[in-house]
Every structure is written in structure tokens, then in C-alpha cells.
Enzyme design. Structure first.
Site, mmCIF file in Angstrom:
data_model
loop_
_atom_site.group_PDB
_atom_site.id
_atom_site.type_symbol
_atom_site.label_atom_id
_atom_site.label_comp_id
_atom_site.label_asym_id
_atom_site.label_seq_id
_atom_site.Cartn_x
_atom_site.Cartn_y
_atom_site.Cartn_z
ATOM 1 N N ASP A 173 2.804 40.935 24.554
ATOM 2 C CA ASP A 173 3.671 41.936 25.193
ATOM 3 C C ASP A 173 5.133 41.602 24.886
ATOM 4 O O ASP A 173 5.447 40.484 24.477
ATOM 5 C CB ASP A 173 3.431 41.990 26.703
ATOM 6 N N ASP A 174 5.989 42.591 25.069
ATOM 7 C CA ASP A 174 7.403 42.341 24.793
ATOM 8 C C ASP A 174 8.026 41.402 25.811
ATOM 9 O O ASP A 174 8.819 40.545 25.478
ATOM 10 C CB ASP A 174 8.194 43.670 24.699
ATOM 11 N N ASP B 84 8.035 40.365 33.496
ATOM 12 C CA ASP B 84 9.085 40.454 34.507
ATOM 13 C C ASP B 84 8.548 39.908 35.826
ATOM 14 O O ASP B 84 8.681 38.731 36.133
ATOM 15 C CB ASP B 84 9.553 41.911 34.618
HETATM 16 O O1 LIG Z 1 5.872 41.849 34.497
HETATM 17 P P1 LIG Z 1 5.984 43.275 34.957
HETATM 18 O O2 LIG Z 1 6.881 43.428 36.161
HETATM 19 O O3 LIG Z 1 4.649 43.909 35.177
HETATM 20 O O4 LIG Z 1 6.779 44.081 33.836
HETATM 21 C C1 LIG Z 1 6.574 43.899 32.466
HETATM 22 C C2 LIG Z 1 6.046 45.132 31.810
HETATM 23 O O5 LIG Z 1 6.962 46.224 32.024
HETATM 24 C C3 LIG Z 1 7.230 46.866 30.784
HETATM 25 O O6 LIG Z 1 6.262 47.832 30.477
HETATM 26 P P2 LIG Z 1 6.215 49.273 31.170
HETATM 27 O O7 LIG Z 1 5.193 49.228 32.270
HETATM 28 O O8 LIG Z 1 7.592 49.662 31.566
HETATM 29 O O9 LIG Z 1 5.631 50.240 30.066
HETATM 30 P P3 LIG Z 1 5.955 50.395 28.513
HETATM 31 O O10 LIG Z 1 5.551 49.098 27.839
HETATM 32 O O11 LIG Z 1 5.098 51.532 28.082
HETATM 33 O O12 LIG Z 1 7.421 50.657 28.353
HETATM 34 C C4 LIG Z 1 7.128 45.749 29.773
HETATM 35 O O13 LIG Z 1 6.845 46.275 28.464
HETATM 36 C C5 LIG Z 1 5.979 44.930 30.293
HETATM 37 O O14 LIG Z 1 4.737 45.406 29.798
HETATM 38 N N1 LIG Z 2 12.986 47.559 28.976
HETATM 39 C C1 LIG Z 2 12.611 46.804 30.030
HETATM 40 N N2 LIG Z 2 11.468 47.072 30.662
HETATM 41 C C2 LIG Z 2 11.134 46.268 31.702
HETATM 42 N N3 LIG Z 2 10.056 46.312 32.502
HETATM 43 C C3 LIG Z 2 10.193 45.324 33.419
HETATM 44 N N4 LIG Z 2 11.317 44.640 33.212
HETATM 45 C C4 LIG Z 2 11.929 45.211 32.140
HETATM 46 C C5 LIG Z 2 13.163 44.946 31.438
HETATM 47 O O1 LIG Z 2 13.930 44.024 31.751
HETATM 48 N N5 LIG Z 2 13.436 45.779 30.395
HETATM 49 MG MG LIG Z 3 4.985 47.314 28.716
#
Ligand SMILES: O=P(O)(O)OC[C@H]1O[C@H](OP(=O)(O)OP(=O)(O)O)[C@H](O)[C@@H]1O
Ligand SMILES: Nc1nc2[nH]cnc2c(=O)[nH]1
Ligand SMILES: [Mg+2]
Length: 167
Positions: A101-102, A105
Site C-alpha cells: 500500500d502507499d 495512517d
Molecule cells: O491506515 P488507514 O487510516 O486505514 O489509512 C490508510 C489508507 O487510506 C488511503 O486509502 P483510501 O481509503 O483513502 O483509498 P484510496 O487508496 O482508494 O485512495 C491510503 O491509500 C491507505 O490505503
Molecule cells: N493521500 C492521503 N490519503 C490518506 N489516507 C489516510 N491518510 C492519508 C494521507 O496522509 N494522505
Molecule cells: Mg488506499
């Protein structure tokens, strides 16, 4: 994003920086898989897809699948739910699987992903302190009050010069 505010700081990541950091992640993961190496990569959509592509290229892993996790808001509490699972024949219990994952958080997303593949290795490019215990390998830590801006969410735009006029 509004439910996750306020964030004091912003950490802006360019495509170039993302590429370097994802490569650094691959470098760290190389040779750390089980005997026989990593079997497959599972990207957590959508943010994990670009890092997963780079990691799988660097480590020559051709089997790549996805898991989709959606955070639903019930009275301000975000409850993540898996809306698409990876192929069970490919991932099994997660042995030899690299989940990418990127960022992590709060760690809520990884909590549900880990429950689905308990033996997988979890790697993120960026990590915040709350979610760190949910990750096996990551590259850069930022503080909890930092919002990470990714290149796919940004565009180049004009910025006014410091001296205050437009020419
Ligand atoms: O540790 P957490 O608090 O769960 O947050 C982290 C997740 O939040 C973001 O995804 P998001 O759910 O925003 O979806 P996306 O990847 O489609 O942008 C990010 O890419 C992680 O997958
Ligand atoms: N782009 C982005 N997405 C998130 N989802 C939870 N935390 C983050 C953050 O710091 N940046
Ligand atoms: Mg995500």
C-alpha cells in the site's frame, strides 16, 4: 479527506520521489521473502497500485492481484470493509505474499487486510506512528498530523511570485 482533518503539515510527493521510495522499498524487501522468494504481490487499491507495480517490476514478481477496501462512515467512525478479494487460489493464507500500500495512517485498512491474509508480509512506502505496528516493512515515517499528498491527486499550477505582482 474532510473527516481526517485537521492536519498541521503537508508532505508533497512527486512522481519521481514516489518512484525512488517505492524502489527503495523493493530493495529492502529483496531476499527477505520465504524460501523460494515472494509468490505474489497484492496491491491495496487504489493507492497501493502504483507502488505495487514498481515493487513487482523490481523484484520480477509476475503474479499481481488486488484487494479493495472501502471505508464507510457511520457517525464519523470510518469502518473499512473489503469489497473485492484477491484470488483465493493465488493468495491462500498469505504465505509468500507481499501486500503493498502507499501508506498506513491509523492502521484500520491494514487491520482488515491482515485478517484476510494473516501470513502475508505487509509493506507500505510511508507510515504514520499509529499505523506502524500494522506494517512489516516501510520506507519513510511522517508525523500523525501530516497529510501526505500523492502525485495522482495533484497537478502543476501557477504560483504567484513572492514580490506580489504577476509579471
Ligand atoms: O491506515 P488507514 O487510516 O486505514 O489509512 C490508510 C489508507 O487510506 C488511503 O486509502 P483510501 O481509503 O483513502 O483509498 P484510496 O487508496 O482508494 O485512495 C491510503 O491509500 C491507505 O490505503
Ligand atoms: N493521500 C492521503 N490519503 C490518506 N489516507 C489516510 N491518510 C492519508 C494521507 O496522509 N494522505
Ligand atoms: Mg488506499
Amino acid at each position: 479527506m474532510s473527516d481526517r482533518l485537521p492536519h498541521e503539515k503537508g508532505f508533497h510527493v512527486s512522481w519521481d520521489q514516489l518512484h525512488r521510495d517505492a524502489r527503495a522499498l523493493a530493495w529492502r524487501l529483496q531476499g527477505h521473502g520465504p524460501e523460494g522468494g515472494w509468490r505474489a504481490v497484492v496491491a491495496i487499491t487504489r493507492g497501493g497500485m502504483a507502488p505495487a507495480m514498481i515493487v513487482s517490476r523490481e523484484l520480477d514478481i509476475r503474479t499481481v492481484d488486488t484487494i479493495s477496501v472501502k471505508s464507510y462512515n457511520h457517525q464519523t467512525q470510518a469502518e473499512p470493509v473489503i469489497i473485492k478479494h484477491p484470488d483465493a487460489d493465488v493468495v491462500g493464507d498469505g504465505t509468500g505474499v507481499l501486500i503493498v500500500d502507499d501508506l498506513v495512517d491509523t492502521g484500520r485498512t491494514l487491520e482488515v487486510v491482515r485478517a484476510a491474509m494473516p501470513k502475508a508480509h505487509v509493506a507500505t512506502v510511508y507510515a504514520k506512528p499509529k499505523g506502524r505496528p500494522m506494517v512489516d516493512t516501510f520506507i519513510t515515517e511522517v508525523s500523525q498530523d501530516t497529510w501526505i499528498f500523492f502525485p495522482w491527486d495533484m497537478a502543476l499550477q501557477y504560483v504567484k511570485p513572492y514580490h506580489g505582482t504577476d509579471d
